[in-house]
Design a protein around this motif. Structure first.
Motif, PDB file in Angstrom:
ATOM      1  N   ARG A  28      49.179  45.793  40.713  1.00 31.23           N
ATOM      2  CA  ARG A  28      48.021  46.669  40.543  1.00 31.23           C
ATOM      3  C   ARG A  28      48.391  47.940  39.792  1.00 31.23           C
ATOM      4  N   ALA A  29      47.441  48.475  39.049  1.00 30.63           N
ATOM      5  CA  ALA A  29      47.581  49.822  38.483  1.00 30.63           C
ATOM      6  C   ALA A  29      46.253  50.542  38.646  1.00 30.63           C
ATOM      7  N   THR A  30      46.332  51.818  38.998  1.00 35.72           N
ATOM      8  CA  THR A  30      45.133  52.639  39.178  1.00 35.72           C
ATOM      9  C   THR A  30      45.278  53.914  38.364  1.00 35.72           C
ATOM     10  N   VAL A  31      44.337  54.164  37.468  1.00 34.39           N
ATOM     11  CA  VAL A  31      44.371  55.387  36.662  1.00 34.39           C
ATOM     12  C   VAL A  31      42.967  55.992  36.594  1.00 34.39           C
ATOM     13  N   GLU A  32      42.895  57.220  36.096  1.00 32.11           N
ATOM     14  CA  GLU A  32      41.592  57.880  35.960  1.00 32.11           C
ATOM     15  C   GLU A  32      40.955  57.539  34.625  1.00 32.11           C
ATOM     16  N   ALA A  33      39.652  57.306  34.610  1.00 28.36           N
ATOM     17  CA  ALA A  33      38.914  57.121  33.355  1.00 28.36           C
ATOM     18  C   ALA A  33      37.432  57.341  33.602  1.00 28.36           C
ATOM     19  N   LYS A  34      36.795  57.976  32.650  1.00 30.03           N
ATOM     20  CA  LYS A  34      35.332  58.083  32.686  1.00 30.03           C
ATOM     21  C   LYS A  34      34.772  56.691  32.405  1.00 30.03           C
ATOM     22  N   LEU A  35      33.704  56.324  33.115  1.00 29.69           N
ATOM     23  CA  LEU A  35      33.144  54.978  33.011  1.00 29.69           C
ATOM     24  C   LEU A  35      31.816  54.998  32.246  1.00 29.69           C
TER      25      LEU A  35
ATOM     26  N   LEU B 258      37.250  53.902  24.633  1.00 33.60           N
ATOM     27  CA  LEU B 258      36.474  54.787  23.758  1.00 33.60           C
ATOM     28  C   LEU B 258      36.889  56.222  24.043  1.00 33.60           C
ATOM     29  N   THR B 259      37.106  57.009  23.003  1.00 30.30           N
ATOM     30  CA  THR B 259      37.475  58.407  23.278  1.00 30.30           C
ATOM     31  C   THR B 259      36.301  59.175  23.868  1.00 30.30           C
ATOM     32  N   ASP B 260      35.096  58.681  23.610  1.00 29.94           N
ATOM     33  CA  ASP B 260      33.901  59.282  24.202  1.00 29.94           C
ATOM     34  C   ASP B 260      32.996  58.148  24.663  1.00 29.94           C
ATOM     35  N   VAL B 261      32.942  57.960  25.979  1.00 31.80           N
ATOM     36  CA  VAL B 261      32.244  56.784  26.509  1.00 31.80           C
ATOM     37  C   VAL B 261      30.740  56.842  26.239  1.00 31.80           C
ATOM     38  N   SER B 262      30.238  57.992  25.815  1.00 34.04           N
ATOM     39  CA  SER B 262      28.815  58.055  25.458  1.00 34.04           C
ATOM     40  C   SER B 262      28.542  57.308  24.150  1.00 34.04           C
ATOM     41  N   THR B 263      29.582  56.864  23.471  1.00 37.21           N
ATOM     42  CA  THR B 263      29.412  56.030  22.269  1.00 37.21           C
ATOM     43  C   THR B 263      29.405  54.542  22.629  1.00 37.21           C
ATOM     44  N   PHE B 264      29.305  54.234  23.921  1.00 41.68           N
ATOM     45  CA  PHE B 264      29.316  52.841  24.394  1.00 41.68           C
ATOM     46  C   PHE B 264      28.313  51.973  23.619  1.00 41.68           C
TER      47      PHE B 264
ATOM     48  N   ASN C 189      43.290  45.907  38.056  1.00 40.09           N
ATOM     49  CA  ASN C 189      43.271  47.218  37.405  1.00 40.09           C
ATOM     50  C   ASN C 189      42.088  48.009  37.941  1.00 40.09           C
ATOM     51  N   ILE C 190      42.387  49.221  38.398  1.00 41.01           N
ATOM     52  CA  ILE C 190      41.341  50.073  38.965  1.00 41.01           C
ATOM     53  C   ILE C 190      41.237  51.350  38.151  1.00 41.01           C
ATOM     54  N   TRP C 191      40.002  51.702  37.797  1.00 42.17           N
ATOM     55  CA  TRP C 191      39.728  52.981  37.136  1.00 42.17           C
ATOM     56  C   TRP C 191      38.869  53.825  38.058  1.00 42.17           C
ATOM     57  N   LEU C 192      39.270  55.071  38.260  1.00 40.61           N
ATOM     58  CA  LEU C 192      38.508  56.030  39.062  1.00 40.61           C
ATOM     59  C   LEU C 192      38.072  57.167  38.148  1.00 40.61           C
TER      60      LEU C 192
ATOM     61  N   VAL D 157      36.337  51.508  29.157  1.00 42.49           N
ATOM     62  CA  VAL D 157      36.441  52.814  29.808  1.00 42.49           C
ATOM     63  C   VAL D 157      36.773  53.881  28.760  1.00 42.49           C
ATOM     64  N   GLU D 158      36.677  55.129  29.162  1.00 40.51           N
ATOM     65  CA  GLU D 158      37.009  56.224  28.250  1.00 40.51           C
ATOM     66  C   GLU D 158      38.489  56.559  28.318  1.00 40.51           C
ATOM     67  N   ALA D 159      39.100  56.830  27.176  1.00 43.42           N
ATOM     68  CA  ALA D 159      40.486  57.303  27.147  1.00 43.42           C
ATOM     69  C   ALA D 159      40.760  57.955  25.808  1.00 43.42           C
ATOM     70  N   LYS D 160      41.493  59.043  25.848  1.00 49.77           N
ATOM     71  CA  LYS D 160      41.992  59.653  24.619  1.00 49.77           C
ATOM     72  C   LYS D 160      43.041  58.716  24.022  1.00 49.77           C
ATOM     73  N   LEU D 161      43.023  58.567  22.698  1.00 48.78           N
ATOM     74  CA  LEU D 161      43.916  57.614  22.031  1.00 48.78           C
ATOM     75  C   LEU D 161      45.040  58.336  21.291  1.00 48.78           C
TER      76      LEU D 161
END
Lengths: 115, 115, 115
Positions: free
Chosen positions: A92-99, C67-73, A64-67, C95-99
């Motif tokens: 494999r799956a690749t999706v966008e996500a803030k890290l 997390l909907t807001d990764v700054s809450t890590f 799993n890849i997050w960009l 990772v961050e994602a809207k739920l």
């Protein structure tokens, strides 16, 4: 069946082995300013972790890849495709996500067979 | 244990089988302009892949769904619920994520038991 | 190998057990207004589900956190680290994602060994 943990941190293990399967944590780059550089660093770490649990990239099952920016897909994928065992790529799956940290551009989680 | 790969592309296999478990890549729609149409097309592909490795949707273990707009959850879910084997749904998680191409609205990754 | 499903809803099972492995659905909070409160509620649910399938958090293999807001890590992670079995953490990626619903701040999916 025994569970073995590798490189145990306070809240995660970089790899967990159970039976003949290895579960790797999401790996992030130790250095690198571009997606290509970070991907290279991560894949080097994954090679090391796989070796430490007695397997290698030809036995990967899933990746799993997050960009952080999915428009960097091709930049990541060029490095990944050069690295992956020819004819033996995992699912494999690749999706966008803030890290977790703002400088991180890519994160990779994987599972692998051990024998 | 032998690893068998199905529909191998340059950088991923659409499915990887090891022992009695199948790992499917993230599937995206070949056509369809709406979330409902794309979901239908993806589930049709998943039916085909599962059949090609000797199993079916009643043996799904996990499903991960990514929607580019999570407000389309119900539109996706209506198609998914009509498709899924009654009384035999897998574990599932659905979250929002931007996907590799701008026209993609949904991506689905799955694992399944084979016997 | 038999598949057993626990807490079956219309379109997912909260847990699927096959052989000695449990696959949990993405868990969301039943209540809680903060990331810390929602994380606590989710981990309590996961303890319950793991117990119901005959295992516990010391046998977790993988955990995926959105997390909907990764700054809450760090807020999430403080609760998580206090909960996780010391020296026995699973592989993990966050990772961050809207739920699926706007009030949801965190979602957790996991797999665990049963024996």
């Amino acid at each position: 069946m025994t569970i073995t943990r590798h490189d145990v941190r306070s809240f995660l293990s970089m790899a967990v082995v159970r039976g003949d399967t290895a579960y790797l944590s999401g790996h992030i780059a130790r250095n690198g300013d571009t997606v290509a550089e970070q991907t290279e660093d991560i894949l080097e770490q994954i090679d090391e972790v796989l070796a430490s649990v007695g397997t290698d990239k030809s036995k990967l099952l899933t990746v799993n890849i997050w960009l952080t920016d999915v428009s960097t897909f091709h930049e990541m994928n060029e490095v990944y495709t050069a690295w992956i065992a020819p004819h033996e790529p995992p699912a494999r799956a690749t999706v966008e996500a803030k890290l977790a940290l703002p400088n991180l551009l890519v994160e990779i989680m994987a599972t692998a067979a051990i024998e």
